[in-house]
Motif scaffolding. Structure first.
Motif, PDB file in Angstrom:
ATOM      1  N   HIS A   1      21.835 -44.848  35.021  1.00 10.99           N
ATOM      2  CA  HIS A   1      22.969 -44.110  34.486  1.00 10.99           C
ATOM      3  C   HIS A   1      22.451 -43.219  33.364  1.00 10.99           C
ATOM      4  CE1 HIS A   1      27.113 -43.262  33.553  1.00 10.99           C
ATOM      5  NE2 HIS A   1      26.820 -43.444  32.271  1.00 10.99           N
ATOM      6  N   LEU A   2      22.637 -41.915  33.502  1.00  9.69           N
ATOM      7  CA  LEU A   2      22.129 -40.944  32.531  1.00  9.69           C
ATOM      8  C   LEU A   2      23.289 -40.228  31.858  1.00  9.69           C
ATOM      9  CD1 LEU A   2      19.399 -39.442  34.851  1.00  9.69           C
ATOM     10  CD2 LEU A   2      18.974 -40.884  32.867  1.00  9.69           C
ATOM     11  N   ASP A   3      23.252 -40.169  30.536  1.00 10.72           N
ATOM     12  CA  ASP A   3      24.279 -39.469  29.764  1.00 10.72           C
ATOM     13  C   ASP A   3      23.611 -38.568  28.743  1.00 10.72           C
ATOM     14  OD1 ASP A   3      26.824 -40.640  30.647  1.00 10.72           O
ATOM     15  OD2 ASP A   3      26.052 -42.499  29.764  1.00 10.72           O
ATOM     16  N   ILE A   4      24.130 -37.362  28.586  1.00 12.81           N
ATOM     17  CA  ILE A   4      23.721 -36.491  27.491  1.00 12.81           C
ATOM     18  C   ILE A   4      24.755 -36.680  26.393  1.00 12.81           C
ATOM     19  CG2 ILE A   4      23.349 -34.125  26.709  1.00 12.81           C
ATOM     20  CD1 ILE A   4      22.437 -33.443  29.539  1.00 12.81           C
ATOM     21  N   VAL A   5      24.273 -37.100  25.234  1.00 12.84           N
ATOM     22  CA  VAL A   5      25.171 -37.409  24.119  1.00 12.84           C
ATOM     23  C   VAL A   5      24.685 -36.709  22.850  1.00 12.84           C
ATOM     24  CG1 VAL A   5      25.808 -39.655  25.110  1.00 12.84           C
ATOM     25  CG2 VAL A   5      23.906 -39.517  23.487  1.00 12.84           C
ATOM     26  N   PRO A   6      25.604 -36.461  21.914  1.00 11.65           N
ATOM     27  CA  PRO A   6      25.175 -35.905  20.629  1.00 11.65           C
ATOM     28  C   PRO A   6      24.334 -36.924  19.862  1.00 11.65           C
ATOM     29  CG  PRO A   6      27.573 -35.762  20.882  1.00 11.65           C
ATOM     30  CD  PRO A   6      27.049 -36.613  22.001  1.00 11.65           C
ATOM     31  N   TYR A   7      23.403 -36.406  19.095  1.00 15.46           N
ATOM     32  CA  TYR A   7      22.553 -37.237  18.239  1.00 15.46           C
ATOM     33  C   TYR A   7      23.411 -38.079  17.309  1.00 15.46           C
ATOM     34  CZ  TYR A   7      19.253 -38.320  14.473  1.00 15.46           C
ATOM     35  OH  TYR A   7      18.481 -38.958  13.539  1.00 15.46           O
ATOM     36  N   ARG A   8      23.023 -39.342  17.165  1.00 14.86           N
ATOM     37  CA  ARG A   8      23.631 -40.269  16.209  1.00 14.86           C
ATOM     38  C   ARG A   8      22.505 -40.863  15.366  1.00 14.86           C
ATOM     39  NH1 ARG A   8      25.583 -41.989  21.226  1.00 14.86           N
ATOM     40  NH2 ARG A   8      24.389 -43.917  21.063  1.00 14.86           N
ATOM     41  N   PRO A   9      22.824 -41.335  14.172  1.00 19.26           N
ATOM     42  CA  PRO A   9      21.771 -41.893  13.313  1.00 19.26           C
ATOM     43  C   PRO A   9      20.906 -42.959  13.995  1.00 19.26           C
ATOM     44  CG  PRO A   9      23.782 -41.634  12.055  1.00 19.26           C
ATOM     45  CD  PRO A   9      24.126 -41.315  13.497  1.00 19.26           C
ATOM     46  N   GLU A  10      21.470 -43.726  14.892  1.00 17.44           N
ATOM     47  CA  GLU A  10      20.671 -44.764  15.565  1.00 17.44           C
ATOM     48  C   GLU A  10      19.653 -44.184  16.547  1.00 17.44           C
ATOM     49  OE1 GLU A  10      24.831 -45.023  17.582  1.00 17.44           O
ATOM     50  OE2 GLU A  10      24.061 -44.673  15.570  1.00 17.44           O
ATOM     51  N   HIS A  11      19.731 -42.882  16.800  1.00 19.94           N
ATOM     52  CA  HIS A  11      18.741 -42.214  17.649  1.00 19.94           C
ATOM     53  C   HIS A  11      17.488 -41.795  16.879  1.00 19.94           C
ATOM     54  CE1 HIS A  11      22.287 -40.937  20.379  1.00 19.94           C
ATOM     55  NE2 HIS A  11      21.589 -41.846  21.030  1.00 19.94           N
ATOM     56  N   HIS A  12      17.506 -41.921  15.571  1.00 19.70           N
ATOM     57  CA  HIS A  12      16.431 -41.360  14.753  1.00 19.70           C
ATOM     58  C   HIS A  12      15.032 -41.797  15.198  1.00 19.70           C
ATOM     59  CE1 HIS A  12      13.755 -40.739  11.277  1.00 19.70           C
ATOM     60  NE2 HIS A  12      14.381 -39.574  11.263  1.00 19.70           N
ATOM     61  N   ASP A  13      14.827 -43.090  15.379  1.00 15.82           N
ATOM     62  CA  ASP A  13      13.492 -43.572  15.759  1.00 15.82           C
ATOM     63  C   ASP A  13      13.048 -42.988  17.102  1.00 15.82           C
ATOM     64  OD1 ASP A  13      13.360 -45.006  13.409  1.00 15.82           O
ATOM     65  OD2 ASP A  13      13.797 -46.943  14.352  1.00 15.82           O
ATOM     66  N   ALA A  14      13.960 -42.903  18.057  1.00 15.62           N
ATOM     67  CA  ALA A  14      13.627 -42.331  19.363  1.00 15.62           C
ATOM     68  C   ALA A  14      13.359 -40.829  19.237  1.00 15.62           C
ATOM     69  CB  ALA A  14      14.749 -42.587  20.364  1.00 15.62           C
ATOM     70  N   TRP A  15      14.145 -40.138  18.432  1.00 17.82           N
ATOM     71  CA  TRP A  15      13.954 -38.701  18.177  1.00 17.82           C
ATOM     72  C   TRP A  15      12.540 -38.441  17.677  1.00 17.82           C
ATOM     73  CZ3 TRP A  15      15.294 -33.782  18.513  1.00 17.82           C
ATOM     74  CH2 TRP A  15      15.019 -32.888  17.480  1.00 17.82           C
TER      75      TRP A  15
END
Length: 134
Positions: free
Chosen positions: A4-18
């Motif tokens: 399942h693939l979703d394009i979502v806006p950046y959230r603070p919990e994405h920081h490490d992956a970013w």
């Protein structure tokens, strides 16, 4: 079963992956992380979001596996930047999906242009970008 693939806006919990996604492609490609890269990676809120840009993340079954930023330019256009796809998610068309989303966002804001720069050694990226008219 396909992921399942979703394009979502950046959230603070994405920081490490970013940070990890972008550091990987930069370093793995034989490049050096420059001061301007460090600013965007370490402070996406201040360097991109607070200036009117967006960061899109692709989540595969809830886990971030790809990203891209759109940074506002002086003329109201957007610069596509920091596009990265995890090695285990390549081949799923995520770069194409991210560029579609970037283009849709720019159009929705009546941006006069979409701009990007890349290194000539990024042949896979250049092929994708040419398909989009860059």
């Amino acid at each position: 079963m396909s992921p399942h693939l979703d394009i979502v806006p950046y959230r603070p919990e994405h920081h490490d992956a970013w940070v990890a996604l972008n550091e990987h492609w930069i370093l793995d490609g034989g490049y050096v992380i420059e001061a301007k890269d460090r600013r965007v990676l370490d402070d996406p809120d201040g360097a991109v979001l607070a200036r009117g840009g967006i960061i899109l993340m692709v989540e595969r079954d809830g886990k971030p596996v790809a990203c891209c930023s759109l940074m506002v330019m002086d003329d109201g256009g957007y610069e596509v930047g920091k596009m990265a796809v995890a090695a285990d998610a390549q081949g799923l068309g995520l770069g194409h999906r991210l560029l579609d989303a970037c283009e849709a966002h720019a159009r929705s804001r009546s941006a006069p242009r979409l701009y990007l720069e890349t290194n000539t050694s990024q042949t896979h990226a250049i092929t994708l970008y040419r398909r989009f008219g860059f």
